[in-house]
Enzyme design. Structure first.
Site, PDB file in Angstrom:
ATOM      1  N   ASN A 155      25.378 -61.987 -28.314  1.00 14.71           N
ATOM      2  CA  ASN A 155      25.902 -63.293 -27.839  1.00 14.71           C
ATOM      3  C   ASN A 155      24.800 -64.303 -27.509  1.00 14.71           C
ATOM      4  O   ASN A 155      24.990 -65.502 -27.680  1.00 14.71           O
ATOM      5  CB  ASN A 155      26.847 -63.094 -26.646  1.00 14.71           C
ATOM      6  CG  ASN A 155      26.189 -62.471 -25.453  1.00 14.71           C
ATOM      7  OD1 ASN A 155      25.200 -61.746 -25.590  1.00 14.71           O
ATOM      8  ND2 ASN A 155      26.712 -62.724 -24.274  1.00 14.71           N
ATOM      9  N   GLU A 253      21.591 -55.422 -17.397  1.00 15.53           N
ATOM     10  CA  GLU A 253      22.281 -56.692 -17.204  1.00 15.53           C
ATOM     11  C   GLU A 253      23.598 -56.550 -17.933  1.00 15.53           C
ATOM     12  O   GLU A 253      23.637 -56.601 -19.163  1.00 15.53           O
ATOM     13  CB  GLU A 253      21.402 -57.825 -17.757  1.00 15.53           C
ATOM     14  CG  GLU A 253      21.773 -59.174 -17.224  1.00 15.53           C
ATOM     15  CD  GLU A 253      22.892 -59.787 -18.012  1.00 15.53           C
ATOM     16  OE1 GLU A 253      24.033 -59.770 -17.474  1.00 15.53           O
ATOM     17  OE2 GLU A 253      22.673 -60.258 -19.108  1.00 15.53           O
ATOM     18  N   CYS A 287      28.170 -63.594 -20.216  1.00 16.54           N
ATOM     19  CA  CYS A 287      28.381 -62.658 -19.100  1.00 16.54           C
ATOM     20  C   CYS A 287      28.523 -63.386 -17.763  1.00 16.54           C
ATOM     21  O   CYS A 287      29.238 -62.926 -16.887  1.00 16.54           O
ATOM     22  CB  CYS A 287      27.249 -61.647 -19.055  1.00 16.54           C
ATOM     23  SG  CYS A 287      25.638 -62.427 -19.040  1.00 16.54           S
ATOM     24  N   GLU A 461      15.692 -60.359 -14.219  1.00 18.35           N
ATOM     25  CA  GLU A 461      14.944 -60.596 -15.460  1.00 18.35           C
ATOM     26  C   GLU A 461      14.196 -61.923 -15.539  1.00 18.35           C
ATOM     27  O   GLU A 461      13.682 -62.267 -16.581  1.00 18.35           O
ATOM     28  CB  GLU A 461      15.907 -60.505 -16.634  1.00 18.35           C
ATOM     29  CG  GLU A 461      16.397 -59.104 -16.860  1.00 18.35           C
ATOM     30  CD  GLU A 461      16.770 -58.866 -18.294  1.00 18.35           C
ATOM     31  OE1 GLU A 461      17.625 -59.600 -18.795  1.00 18.35           O
ATOM     32  OE2 GLU A 461      16.198 -57.954 -18.904  1.00 18.35           O
TER      33      GLU A 461
HETATM   34  P1  NAD Z   1      29.313 -53.213 -27.023  1.00 21.56           P
HETATM   35  O1  NAD Z   1      29.054 -52.683 -25.678  1.00 21.56           O
HETATM   36  O2  NAD Z   1      29.830 -52.273 -28.070  1.00 21.56           O
HETATM   37  O3  NAD Z   1      27.980 -53.862 -27.620  1.00 21.56           O
HETATM   38  C1  NAD Z   1      27.155 -54.726 -26.888  1.00 21.56           C
HETATM   39  C2  NAD Z   1      25.723 -54.567 -27.432  1.00 21.56           C
HETATM   40  O4  NAD Z   1      25.242 -53.282 -27.095  1.00 21.56           O
HETATM   41  C3  NAD Z   1      25.663 -54.661 -28.971  1.00 21.56           C
HETATM   42  O5  NAD Z   1      24.629 -55.519 -29.346  1.00 21.56           O
HETATM   43  C4  NAD Z   1      25.407 -53.246 -29.447  1.00 21.56           C
HETATM   44  O6  NAD Z   1      24.540 -53.207 -30.551  1.00 21.56           O
HETATM   45  C5  NAD Z   1      24.759 -52.592 -28.249  1.00 21.56           C
HETATM   46  N1  NAD Z   1      25.149 -51.189 -28.166  1.00 21.56           N
HETATM   47  C6  NAD Z   1      26.397 -50.672 -28.274  1.00 21.56           C
HETATM   48  N2  NAD Z   1      26.359 -49.335 -28.135  1.00 21.56           N
HETATM   49  C7  NAD Z   1      25.055 -49.007 -27.936  1.00 21.56           C
HETATM   50  C8  NAD Z   1      24.375 -47.774 -27.737  1.00 21.56           C
HETATM   51  N3  NAD Z   1      25.024 -46.593 -27.681  1.00 21.56           N
HETATM   52  N4  NAD Z   1      23.029 -47.810 -27.590  1.00 21.56           N
HETATM   53  C9  NAD Z   1      22.357 -48.980 -27.628  1.00 21.56           C
HETATM   54  N5  NAD Z   1      22.949 -50.163 -27.808  1.00 21.56           N
HETATM   55  C10 NAD Z   1      24.281 -50.174 -27.957  1.00 21.56           C
HETATM   56  O7  NAD Z   1      30.306 -54.417 -26.879  1.00 21.56           O
HETATM   57  P2  NAD Z   1      30.848 -55.466 -27.928  1.00 21.56           P
HETATM   58  O8  NAD Z   1      32.240 -55.054 -28.325  1.00 21.56           O
HETATM   59  O9  NAD Z   1      29.861 -55.766 -28.991  1.00 21.56           O
HETATM   60  O10 NAD Z   1      30.946 -56.723 -26.979  1.00 21.56           O
HETATM   61  C11 NAD Z   1      32.000 -56.892 -26.104  1.00 21.56           C
HETATM   62  C12 NAD Z   1      31.694 -56.415 -24.717  1.00 21.56           C
HETATM   63  O11 NAD Z   1      30.293 -56.269 -24.504  1.00 21.56           O
HETATM   64  C13 NAD Z   1      32.161 -57.430 -23.732  1.00 21.56           C
HETATM   65  O12 NAD Z   1      33.403 -57.063 -23.212  1.00 21.56           O
HETATM   66  C14 NAD Z   1      31.072 -57.489 -22.692  1.00 21.56           C
HETATM   67  O13 NAD Z   1      31.412 -56.717 -21.584  1.00 21.56           O
HETATM   68  C15 NAD Z   1      29.894 -56.832 -23.269  1.00 21.56           C
HETATM   69  N6  NAD Z   1      28.745 -57.711 -23.512  1.00 21.56           N
HETATM   70  C16 NAD Z   1      28.056 -58.176 -22.439  1.00 21.56           C
HETATM   71  C17 NAD Z   1      26.976 -58.979 -22.652  1.00 21.56           C
HETATM   72  C18 NAD Z   1      26.185 -59.533 -21.525  1.00 21.56           C
HETATM   73  O14 NAD Z   1      25.537 -60.550 -21.706  1.00 21.56           O
HETATM   74  N7  NAD Z   1      26.146 -58.891 -20.365  1.00 21.56           N
HETATM   75  C19 NAD Z   1      26.611 -59.323 -23.933  1.00 21.56           C
HETATM   76  C20 NAD Z   1      27.335 -58.829 -25.011  1.00 21.56           C
HETATM   77  C21 NAD Z   1      28.405 -57.994 -24.776  1.00 21.56           C
END
Ligand code: NAD
Length: 479
Positions: A155, A253, A287, A461
């Protein structure tokens, strides 16, 4: 809108830009068109081993590079990011969907993190502590913690890598970063700036892959001494467990469900109009977004009217079109999630005042949506929406508002609007959140510590706090 070029994608390991070759690849899709614009190479087990070895051998080089030199390389890289801001912003909009003006702003803020932490590199000092034993000299030193494994989401493809890389590099750490596979070109463009600015080879590697395999491999390696992750709570928890197995510190985060307390003595129009802009910025995929608007009962009708009116005025479309304010969601998963959160709330009695459904056009577009009368049992009252849905609900007394604001395990950002100084102090003290905005929504700054509390994560951060997670303390007691 003219056709825009999307960069070729690589892995960057030990100073070498590696093409896909025979590696598996994943499609990168422009969320505004649903068209595949590139294919990102996925690292093999051999690639990860190479990356680990490069991070290991370069660590000694980088931590022994004097701070002024580290700072200069980071500042030169930031200057390149500023020069290339238009190109990098276009890459970001193509792969992530956010409006071009937001992408430009993000690239410049990413450059600012490198500039800020470049200065911090020159201030990693220690202490001389008087001893209670005659003739003993006691030194406290802070040293780079070691090679870092960092994981960032799709994002904010520039700013989330920048916060981690800038602090780690300033501290003298080498890094392996795995940015989100959905938006890889932006992070690669930042890495290219660092490479061209003279970062020694192996100090930074950028890898993509199957996220779970990459994190399992990197975190388990004894070479990695520090982990940093931005993303969802469940993945954060999993990576915490993996880090704990090797007794490695982790900075997290994670998600949020940002409450906004609007008191009846506030500038209601500013809270409502600014609230709609803030809620739907980044298509709600932020977020620290404001998601639950809690409005004191006598101001509720005015707030609802003005919030809905401002929402209806938003221009939605392909982020490459200059006047667009709200782009598409990142992917089909996000689209399905929004539809299901709205359906669940409506089935339980919520009213949709505007929006509520997918927009009938190519791309993952979902209407900016405003819900009222949402019962506490609805999923959206518990789950982070991470998309363009706002929930508005009234409250009576400050204590009720605070209780609702603090009800969830999330504690990342919170906002309050009031003209009463006492109320402002009380909510500032009482809100459980790492980042609080009073009478404003745009609160993040390079010089402030960015981070959450409770299940929203730990560790900051930015600010002067940001570099400490990449340093370790050591004392030398000498007689
Ligand atoms: P997700 O948790 O599947 O993925 C988020 C990120 O984490 C992705 O870039 C992915 O490559 C990475 N990721 C996923 N599984 C991983 C693993 N086992 N090891 C290392 N990296 C891993 O979520 P999503 O469906 O892509 O996004 C939606 C949800 O993610 C939202 O509901 C939100 O809570 C969360 N999110 C939060 C932020 C933030 O800025 N805090 C950013 C993006 C997504």
């Amino acid at each position: 809108m003219k056709q825009q070029h999307y960069d070729s994608l690589y892995l960057f390991i030990n100073g070498t830009w590696l093409e896909a070759g025979s590696r598996d690849t994943a499609a990168v899709v422009n969320p505004a068109t649903e068209k595949t614009i590139g294919r990102v190479p996925l690292a093999t087990a051999d690639d990860l081993e190479l990356a680990l070895n490069a991070a290991n051998s370069s660590f000694n080089v980088w931590r022994n590079t004097v701070p002024a030199k580290r700072a200069q390389i980071m500042k030169d890289a930031a200057a390149l990011m500023r020069q290339r801001a238009e190109h990098i912003a276009t890459q970001m909009t193509l792969e992530e969907g956010k409006p071009l003006h937001e992408s430009r702003d993000e690239v410049l803020r990413a450059a600012e993190y490198f500039e800020w932490f470049a200065e911090e590199a020159r201030r990693i000092d220690g202490r001389v502590v008087p001893s209670n034993r005659p003739g003993v000299q006691q030194l406290v030193k802070r040293q780079a913690i070691g090679p870092v494994a960092a994981f960032t989401p799709w994002n904010f493809p520039a700013i989330t890598p920048a916060r981690k890389l800038a602090a780690a590099l300033a501290a003298g750490c080498s890094v392996i970063i795995k940015p989100g596979e959905e938006s890889p070109a932006t992070a690669l463009a930042l890495a290219r700036c660092l490479d061209e600015a003279g970062l020694p080879k192996g100090v930074l590697q950028v890898v993509f892959g199957v996220p779970d395999q990459v994190s399992a491999t990197l975190i388990a390696s004894p070479i990695i001494r520090k982990v940093a992750f931005t993303g969802s709570v469940p993945v954060g928890r999993l990576l915490s467990e993996r880090a704990a197995a090797g007794v490695k510190p982790i900075t997290l985060e994670l998600g949020g469900h940002g409450p906004v307390l609007v008191f009846d003595d506030a500038d209601i129009e500013a809270a409502a109009v600014g609230g709609a802009a803030n809620r739907f910025r980044g298509t709600g995929q932020i977020c620290i977004s404001s998601t639950r608007f809690l409005i004191q009962r006598s101001a509720y009708p005015q707030f609802v009217e003005q919030f809905v009116a401002a929402t209806k005025e938003l221009t939605i479309g392909d982020g490459l079109t200059e006047e667009v304010q709200v782009g598409p969601l990142a992917n089909q998963r996000q689209l399905d999630k929004m539809a299901s959160l709205v359906a669940d709330a409506v089935a339980q009695g919520a009213k949709v005042l505007t929006g509520g459904k997918r927009i009938d056009r190519p791309g993952y577009f979902f209407e900016p949506t405003v819900l009222i009368d949402v019962p506490m049992s609805a999923r959206i009252m518990h789950e982070e929406p991470f998309g363009p849905i706002a929930v508005l609900l009234p409250f009576d007394q400050l204590a009720d508002g605070l209780a609702e604001a603090n009800r969830l395990p999330y504690a990342l950002s919170a906002y309050a609007f009031t003209s009463n100084a006492r109320t402002a102090l009380d909510v500032g003290d009482g809100l459980e959140a790492g980042m609080i905005g009073i009478n404003q929504y745009r609160i993040i700054a390079t010089e402030l510590p960015f981070g959450g509390m409770k299940e929203s994560g730990h560790g900051s951060e930015g600010g002067t706090e940001g570099i400490g997670h990449y340093l370790t303390n050591k004392f030398i007691s000498q007689i």
